[in-house]
Write a protein that holds these residues in place. Structure first.
Motif, mmCIF file in Angstrom:
data_model
loop_
_atom_site.group_PDB
_atom_site.id
_atom_site.type_symbol
_atom_site.label_atom_id
_atom_site.label_comp_id
_atom_site.label_asym_id
_atom_site.label_seq_id
_atom_site.Cartn_x
_atom_site.Cartn_y
_atom_site.Cartn_z
ATOM 1 N N PHE A 1 4.860 5.006 -6.178
ATOM 2 C CA PHE A 1 3.599 4.744 -6.829
ATOM 3 C C PHE A 1 3.368 2.777 -7.656
ATOM 4 O O PHE A 1 2.442 2.716 -7.466
ATOM 5 C CB PHE A 1 3.610 5.416 -8.431
ATOM 6 N N THR B 1 3.056 0.739 -4.369
ATOM 7 C CA THR B 1 1.669 0.649 -3.943
ATOM 8 C C THR B 1 -0.166 -0.022 -4.294
ATOM 9 O O THR B 1 -0.399 -0.247 -4.567
ATOM 10 C CB THR B 1 1.363 2.193 -3.062
ATOM 11 N N ALA B 2 0.491 0.654 -6.154
ATOM 12 C CA ALA B 2 -0.635 0.513 -7.096
ATOM 13 C C ALA B 2 -0.319 -1.714 -6.907
ATOM 14 O O ALA B 2 -1.175 -2.344 -6.929
ATOM 15 C CB ALA B 2 0.050 0.152 -8.307
ATOM 16 N N LEU C 1 -2.287 -2.216 -4.089
ATOM 17 C CA LEU C 1 -3.728 -2.525 -4.301
ATOM 18 C C LEU C 1 -4.138 -3.298 -5.161
ATOM 19 O O LEU C 1 -5.697 -3.708 -5.944
ATOM 20 C CB LEU C 1 -3.729 -1.427 -5.138
ATOM 21 N N LEU D 1 -3.244 -3.724 -8.302
ATOM 22 C CA LEU D 1 -3.124 -3.244 -9.888
ATOM 23 C C LEU D 1 -2.054 -3.605 -10.390
ATOM 24 O O LEU D 1 -2.608 -3.066 -12.026
ATOM 25 C CB LEU D 1 -3.412 -1.344 -9.814
ATOM 26 N N LEU E 1 -3.260 3.231 -10.291
ATOM 27 C CA LEU E 1 -3.584 4.066 -9.034
ATOM 28 C C LEU E 1 -3.971 5.384 -9.644
ATOM 29 O O LEU E 1 -4.732 5.505 -8.615
ATOM 30 C CB LEU E 1 -2.087 4.349 -8.636
ATOM 31 N N LYS F 1 4.676 3.562 1.315
ATOM 32 C CA LYS F 1 3.924 1.887 0.518
ATOM 33 C C LYS F 1 3.516 1.431 1.841
ATOM 34 O O LYS F 1 2.364 0.854 1.958
ATOM 35 C CB LYS F 1 5.288 1.796 0.586
ATOM 36 N N ARG G 1 -11.252 0.720 -1.102
ATOM 37 C CA ARG G 1 -9.161 0.939 -1.870
ATOM 38 C C ARG G 1 -8.911 1.809 -2.306
ATOM 39 O O ARG G 1 -8.087 3.030 -2.243
ATOM 40 C CB ARG G 1 -9.031 -0.132 -2.940
ATOM 41 N N ALA H 1 -6.294 5.164 -2.548
ATOM 42 C CA ALA H 1 -5.392 5.419 -3.551
ATOM 43 C C ALA H 1 -5.059 6.417 -3.416
ATOM 44 O O ALA H 1 -4.109 7.206 -4.184
ATOM 45 C CB ALA H 1 -5.861 4.651 -4.644
ATOM 46 N N GLU I 1 -1.754 9.336 -3.410
ATOM 47 C CA GLU I 1 -1.893 9.986 -4.227
ATOM 48 C C GLU I 1 -1.150 11.439 -3.716
ATOM 49 O O GLU I 1 -0.499 12.111 -4.410
ATOM 50 C CB GLU I 1 -2.282 9.823 -5.231
#
Lengths: 158, 333
Positions: free
Chosen positions: B166, B169-170, B173, B175, B183, B215, B231, B235, B239
């Protein structure tokens, strides 16, 4: 003598194979290798290939949370670091992580830039970048042993 | 019986006091509480894992807030592994030294045992036996819990932990890191039908997990992403894949063990979609889902104090060795 070498890795298997070739060409004794590249560039995949070549058959857990995962393979201590979560290079000292660089072990260090100023110059520095569908690896020899290593590595090519 | 618990296995410095009759009396976590000047003098902003300078002021604070003095204590529990050796040694050394000075017994506790027992700190604690899903930035594992000290690991992540996937990957993105909750918020705006990510290791038997491939999948898919909607869709796909995978494995574990209760511990347990899906899927099997109180989902001293209390109640005793183990299999006790 080579001080730098670039190669293209079309897929995950090629990245694993690069790790295996580095394992095979490594000069005896404790060695330090820095692995840089963005998230998803293949640093951990390269490490997985390296550990497999040294005879490790179990899981290769990400050291992101624990900062270091250690292995003992055929009499060799291997420490796989991920310094991404290091807030300050000084942490290496008070977490006792500098003790792992004992001159006997093989140390593979992801995100070495987080330990800048405390980490010593490695034998090899490998930079991975996304290139099209695959990855590009640039291997730089930064010590005398590193240059011997890279020479041998280039000869094992193909 | 009153126990002081000390946790220093990784990032957090946590101290708590628990009483067999009155429950948890105090818990102090460095990252959450500002240390009062009276406990530590002028406390500069300390680096995140500087357990040495944080620990004693936190011990003073926890004892004070519990209105407890050393002679009121029955014993001291500390996390002796697994974790960062340098970090563990601080807690172990301090716990053993205080115990020696105060004439108390001390016991080393497994960090994951703390997490497994943390749901018992809640108002409606689940009864043994139960199935536990530990899902955080550092761990993803399914454990069959028959009672205190009776644990069987059914499956675990072979690479990245779910929370780590998580967070990473955030980061991809844009984040920030860690960014799991960010995310999840972005995924709310995403179209679940736009991209389909794999559910790793669900097409074969077994209860192990693997999340690092997701990922990479997100990275590849993001290359085509141009808009904010793209995006959000990535996400959402990510998820959905993680949540689905966790639910499939939990369901499989419930069916294989016949467990009537599932306990979900760790930071990812706060994910709303995971909670909804688990309740529906596991509920359909006739099992209930339980969560620890929110503040005890992440690393803390209270869970170590509780695990220590239960160990002492079961007659635990140890010699004076300062125990710190970077690696320690939960099932080996």
């Amino acid at each position: 003598m080579n001080t730098e070498h670039c190669l293209y890795l079309p897929d995950e298997q090629a990245m694993m194979a690069l790790g295996a070739r580095l394992a095979v060409s490594r000069p005896e004794g404790g060695r330090v290798v820095h692995l840089t590249g963005d998230l998803g560039a293949g640093k951990t995949t390269l490490t997985r290939g390296w550990l497999r070549a040294l005879g490790h058959s179990g899981a290769v857990k990400s050291p992101t949370y624990t900062l270091v995962e250690s292995y003992r393979l055929a009499g060799l201590d291997v420490h796989h670091f991920d310094l991404y979560r290091l807030a300050d290079p000084e942490e290496l000292d008070y977490l006792g992580l500098d003790d792992y660089f004992d001159g006997q072990a093989l140390c593979l260090v992801e995100w070495p830039e987080r330990g800048e100023g405390v980490l010593k110059t490695p034998d090899l520095a490998i930079r991975l970048t996304v290139a099209g569908e695959g990855r590009e690896a640039r291997i730089e020899a930064l010590s005398e042993t590193g240059r011997v290593w890279l020479d041998k590595f280039v000869k094992t090519e193909g | 019986m009153r126990i002081l618990g000390i946790e220093t296995s990784c990032d957090e410095t946590g101290v708590a006091v628990i009483d067999a009759e009155h429950g948890l009396l105090s818990h102090a976590l460095y990252s959450q509480v500002a240390l009062h000047a009276e406990y530590g003098g002028v406390v500069p902003e300390l680096a995140s894992r500087d357990h040495i300078r944080k620990l004693l002021p936190l011990v003073r604070q926890a004892l004070d807030e519990a209105d407890t003095a050393a002679p009121d204590l029955t014993g001291i529990a500390y996390t002796s592994g697994p974790g960062l050796l340098g970090a563990l040694l601080v807690g172990a050394g301090v716990a053993r030294s205080l115990a020696w000075a105060w004439g108390l017994p001390a016991v080393g506790v497994h960090h994951m045992e703390g997490h497994l027992l943390a749901p018992l700190l809640g108002d409606e604690p689940p009864e043994f036996p139960f199935l536990a899903l530990l899902v955080s930035g550092g761990h993803t594992m399914l454990v069959d819990v028959q009672g205190v000290g009776r644990y069987r690991i059914l499956g675990e992540s072979l690479d990245d932990a779910a929370g780590e996937a998580f967070d990473k990957t955030a980061k991809l993105l844009g984040l920030g890191y860690p960014g799991g909750p960010a995310l999840a918020a972005l995924a709310e705006q995403g179209d679940p039908a736009r991209f389909s990510f794999p559910r790793p290791m669900t097409d074969r038997p077994g209860l192990d997990f693997s999340f690092s491939g997701l990922k990479t999948r997100a990275l590849t898919t993001l290359r085509e992403a141009r808009t904010e909607q793209d995006r959000a869709d990535v996400a959402r796909a990510f998820e959905e894949a993680v949540v689905d995978t966790l639910v499939i494995k939990c369901l499989r574990a419930v069916q294989e063990t016949g467990a009537e209760r599932l306990v979900v511990a760790g930071g990812v347990g706060a994910n709303r979609r995971l909670r909804e899906r688990l309740r529906a899927a596991v509920g359909a099997e006739g099992a209930s889902v339980h969560y620890p109180p929110f503040e005890f989902c992440t690393d803390n001293g209270a869970m170590i104090a509780l695990a220590g209390l239960m160990r002492f109640q079961a007659g635990a005793g140890e010699d004076l060795t300062i125990r710190a183990r970077a690696r320690w299999n939960l099932a080996q006790g």
